[in-house]
Design a protein around this motif. Sequence first.
Motif, PDB file in Angstrom:
ATOM      1  N   SER A  48      49.580 -27.037   5.737  1.00 52.64           N
ATOM      2  CA  SER A  48      48.614 -28.039   5.301  1.00 52.64           C
ATOM      3  C   SER A  48      47.905 -28.647   6.520  1.00 52.64           C
ATOM      4  O   SER A  48      48.492 -28.749   7.604  1.00 52.64           O
ATOM      5  CB  SER A  48      49.338 -29.134   4.521  1.00 52.64           C
ATOM      6  N   VAL A  49      46.692 -29.086   6.276  1.00 50.10           N
ATOM      7  CA  VAL A  49      45.895 -29.702   7.338  1.00 50.10           C
ATOM      8  C   VAL A  49      46.621 -30.904   7.954  1.00 50.10           C
ATOM      9  O   VAL A  49      46.483 -31.172   9.146  1.00 50.10           O
ATOM     10  CB  VAL A  49      44.517 -30.112   6.753  1.00 50.10           C
ATOM     11  N   GLY A  74      41.237 -25.373   4.550  1.00 47.22           N
ATOM     12  CA  GLY A  74      41.328 -24.842   3.186  1.00 47.22           C
ATOM     13  C   GLY A  74      40.690 -23.465   3.166  1.00 47.22           C
ATOM     14  O   GLY A  74      39.781 -23.191   2.389  1.00 47.22           O
ATOM     15  N   SER A  94      36.119 -13.300  -1.180  1.00 45.76           N
ATOM     16  CA  SER A  94      35.982 -14.283  -2.268  1.00 45.76           C
ATOM     17  C   SER A  94      34.504 -14.567  -2.519  1.00 45.76           C
ATOM     18  O   SER A  94      33.671 -14.442  -1.615  1.00 45.76           O
ATOM     19  CB  SER A  94      36.700 -15.590  -1.914  1.00 45.76           C
ATOM     20  N   ASN A 129      40.334 -27.924  -1.915  1.00 46.10           N
ATOM     21  CA  ASN A 129      40.246 -28.531  -3.241  1.00 46.10           C
ATOM     22  C   ASN A 129      41.089 -29.802  -3.280  1.00 46.10           C
ATOM     23  O   ASN A 129      41.745 -30.145  -2.318  1.00 46.10           O
ATOM     24  CB  ASN A 129      40.624 -27.529  -4.340  1.00 46.10           C
ATOM     25  N   ASP A 134      36.528 -26.439   2.664  1.00 44.83           N
ATOM     26  CA  ASP A 134      36.342 -26.125   1.242  1.00 44.83           C
ATOM     27  C   ASP A 134      37.639 -26.433   0.493  1.00 44.83           C
ATOM     28  O   ASP A 134      37.975 -25.779  -0.483  1.00 44.83           O
ATOM     29  CB  ASP A 134      35.972 -24.629   1.128  1.00 44.83           C
ATOM     30  N   ALA A 145      41.926 -20.255   2.710  1.00 45.15           N
ATOM     31  CA  ALA A 145      42.359 -19.094   1.917  1.00 45.15           C
ATOM     32  C   ALA A 145      41.554 -18.958   0.616  1.00 45.15           C
ATOM     33  O   ALA A 145      41.144 -19.979   0.058  1.00 45.15           O
ATOM     34  CB  ALA A 145      43.843 -19.237   1.584  1.00 45.15           C
ATOM     35  N   PRO A 146      41.312 -17.754   0.146  1.00 47.30           N
ATOM     36  CA  PRO A 146      41.763 -16.474   0.709  1.00 47.30           C
ATOM     37  C   PRO A 146      40.973 -15.994   1.934  1.00 47.30           C
ATOM     38  O   PRO A 146      41.359 -15.022   2.554  1.00 47.30           O
ATOM     39  CB  PRO A 146      41.591 -15.505  -0.460  1.00 47.30           C
ATOM     40  N   GLY A 147      39.849 -16.648   2.269  1.00 45.59           N
ATOM     41  CA  GLY A 147      39.249 -16.288   3.554  1.00 45.59           C
ATOM     42  C   GLY A 147      37.784 -15.884   3.546  1.00 45.59           C
ATOM     43  O   GLY A 147      37.292 -15.342   4.529  1.00 45.59           O
ATOM     44  N   GLY A 148      37.081 -16.171   2.454  1.00 52.37           N
ATOM     45  CA  GLY A 148      35.652 -15.814   2.406  1.00 52.37           C
ATOM     46  C   GLY A 148      34.853 -16.477   3.523  1.00 52.37           C
ATOM     47  O   GLY A 148      34.060 -15.829   4.207  1.00 52.37           O
ATOM     48  N   TRP A 149      35.072 -17.784   3.710  1.00 51.36           N
ATOM     49  CA  TRP A 149      34.303 -18.508   4.729  1.00 51.36           C
ATOM     50  C   TRP A 149      34.713 -18.030   6.119  1.00 51.36           C
ATOM     51  O   TRP A 149      33.877 -17.805   6.987  1.00 51.36           O
ATOM     52  CB  TRP A 149      34.535 -20.024   4.607  1.00 51.36           C
ATOM     53  N   ASP A 169      45.438 -23.170   6.131  1.00 51.32           N
ATOM     54  CA  ASP A 169      45.698 -23.201   4.690  1.00 51.32           C
ATOM     55  C   ASP A 169      47.141 -22.766   4.458  1.00 51.32           C
ATOM     56  O   ASP A 169      47.567 -21.748   5.012  1.00 51.32           O
ATOM     57  CB  ASP A 169      44.741 -22.240   3.948  1.00 51.32           C
ATOM     58  N   ALA A 224      33.490 -17.404  -2.877  1.00 56.07           N
ATOM     59  CA  ALA A 224      33.235 -18.643  -2.132  1.00 56.07           C
ATOM     60  C   ALA A 224      32.371 -18.377  -0.905  1.00 56.07           C
ATOM     61  O   ALA A 224      31.650 -19.258  -0.438  1.00 56.07           O
ATOM     62  CB  ALA A 224      34.557 -19.278  -1.714  1.00 56.07           C
TER      63      ALA A 224
HETATM   64  C1  LIG Z   1      38.422 -23.164  -2.953  1.00 53.40           C
HETATM   65  S1  LIG Z   1      39.745 -22.623  -1.982  1.00 53.40           S
HETATM   66  C2  LIG Z   1      38.932 -22.204  -0.491  1.00 53.40           C
HETATM   67  C3  LIG Z   1      38.198 -20.898  -0.544  1.00 53.40           C
HETATM   68  C4  LIG Z   1      37.734 -20.454   0.813  1.00 53.40           C
HETATM   69  N1  LIG Z   1      36.663 -21.285   1.328  1.00 53.40           N
HETATM   70  C5  LIG Z   1      37.251 -19.027   0.826  1.00 53.40           C
HETATM   71  O1  LIG Z   1      36.110 -18.794   1.200  1.00 53.40           O
HETATM   72  O2  LIG Z   1      38.021 -18.136   0.488  1.00 53.40           O
HETATM   73  C6  LIG Z   1      40.552 -24.102  -1.587  1.00 53.40           C
HETATM   74  C7  LIG Z   1      41.726 -23.955  -0.652  1.00 53.40           C
HETATM   75  O3  LIG Z   1      42.067 -25.248  -0.156  1.00 53.40           O
HETATM   76  C8  LIG Z   1      43.429 -25.177   0.181  1.00 53.40           C
HETATM   77  N2  LIG Z   1      43.977 -26.523   0.420  1.00 53.40           N
HETATM   78  C9  LIG Z   1      44.107 -27.539  -0.454  1.00 53.40           C
HETATM   79  N3  LIG Z   1      44.692 -28.587   0.158  1.00 53.40           N
HETATM   80  C10 LIG Z   1      44.920 -28.228   1.440  1.00 53.40           C
HETATM   81  C11 LIG Z   1      45.497 -28.882   2.568  1.00 53.40           C
HETATM   82  N4  LIG Z   1      45.978 -30.121   2.488  1.00 53.40           N
HETATM   83  N5  LIG Z   1      45.551 -28.208   3.736  1.00 53.40           N
HETATM   84  C12 LIG Z   1      45.063 -26.953   3.835  1.00 53.40           C
HETATM   85  N6  LIG Z   1      44.521 -26.287   2.798  1.00 53.40           N
HETATM   86  C13 LIG Z   1      44.451 -26.910   1.614  1.00 53.40           C
HETATM   87  C14 LIG Z   1      44.042 -24.452  -1.005  1.00 53.40           C
HETATM   88  O4  LIG Z   1      45.303 -23.898  -0.656  1.00 53.40           O
HETATM   89  C15 LIG Z   1      42.983 -23.392  -1.303  1.00 53.40           C
HETATM   90  O5  LIG Z   1      43.323 -22.159  -0.724  1.00 53.40           O
END
Ligand SMILES: C[S@@+](CC[C@H](N)C(=O)[O-])C[C@H]1O[C@@H](n2cnc3c(N)ncnc32)[C@H](O)[C@@H]1O
Length: 348
Positions: free
Chosen positions: A257-258, A216, A189, A276, A274, A218-222, A237, A191
Amino acid sequence: MQTFQPPAQTCFIGSANPHHAVYAVEEVRRLWPDLTAKELEENEIVLLTTSTDLESALTLLKQKEPMFLRHVQPVEQVGVLTRSQSDFETFAAIAQQETRFCPGDKVAIQVRRTPGITYDYTAFGVKEKLDPLLVEQFGVEPVVRDADWVISLYLGKDQFYWGVSHPADNLSDWSGGMIRFRQELGQISRAKFKLLEAETRFRLDFSQFHRAIDLGAAPGGWTSLLLERGLQVTAIDPAVLHPSLLSHPQLTYLARSVNHVNLPNQTFDLLVCDMNGSPQQMARLVERLLPTLKAGATGIVTVKLLHKKPFQTVKEVLAIWGKTMRFIAAKQLYHNRDEVTLYVQKED
Ligand SMILES: C[S@@+](CC[C@H](N)C(=O)[O-])C[C@H]1O[C@@H](n2cnc3c(N)ncnc32)[C@H](O)[C@@H]1O
């Protein structure tokens, strides 16, 4: 006739992300109360003028670095721009007056043109013309990165702004603070660039950490970056993590979810987030997991600016974590859009 002169007062060009210069100006005004700001590019590039002397103005900026100010460059000469090849004579005349360069100094030339305006030369063309001249006159070494000095030249429609500084005095050593990373083959990603930039901007070295929790993910860049740095990563995630990561021996993936995870206390020395959604909700979800962090653990957290009240939003997020997390810095990174990146540390 000389077609350039120093500005009457201390003057910098400040750069912010698109639509965010208004916040940068607000922050700079808190440091330089008599600030006047003139837009060079709408809500992005501004000419910042103050009666404070350059040294003191810069010290104030560096002591309390504004969140939204990505880059500054001093303006030491303002001149008439024809946008034709004859501008080179003017640039050469200014360069020849320089007194600070010593033989062997590394000098970078960073030229920015205003988008939408036509010039008879490219930014690189200016560098190509000036580099040999600087080598011949001063015996300096032209470089692109790791310079001792940066010549910053901003080209407007009919004016140009020239200044020379140490890169550390520009808040970023990239032209306009526009730090670039190479897109890798199979990169999961974009990101990932945000976390790479946070590592650079906050002078961190993720390979110094051992166990990270990525909220958060997914998709997993960090997560991919932290795995590359050799960390054990717990990625959380409900959305799907990229298949290329799933078999990584250092990865634990919790597909939920967290607020549905329970992890042992004092486990992680790095938290990245990260997620949203609303920043306050994000902060509460992070708060639940703060006991899983070791004392002194580092946190890198993206704060989404949903309601256009960035300073208030950051304050509210920090208030939710209270004394548990110490604020180190907040920055709108070049790779942040409507968001800022927080750097915090768990108290001992
Ligand atoms: C901007 S993306 C993250 C991109 C990620 N940092 C990367 O490098 O690929 C935001 C992610 O936050 C996740 N998210 C939102 N609310 C969440 C929660 N309560 N628990 C876990 N993940 C959550 C979403 O499913 C989404 O995949």
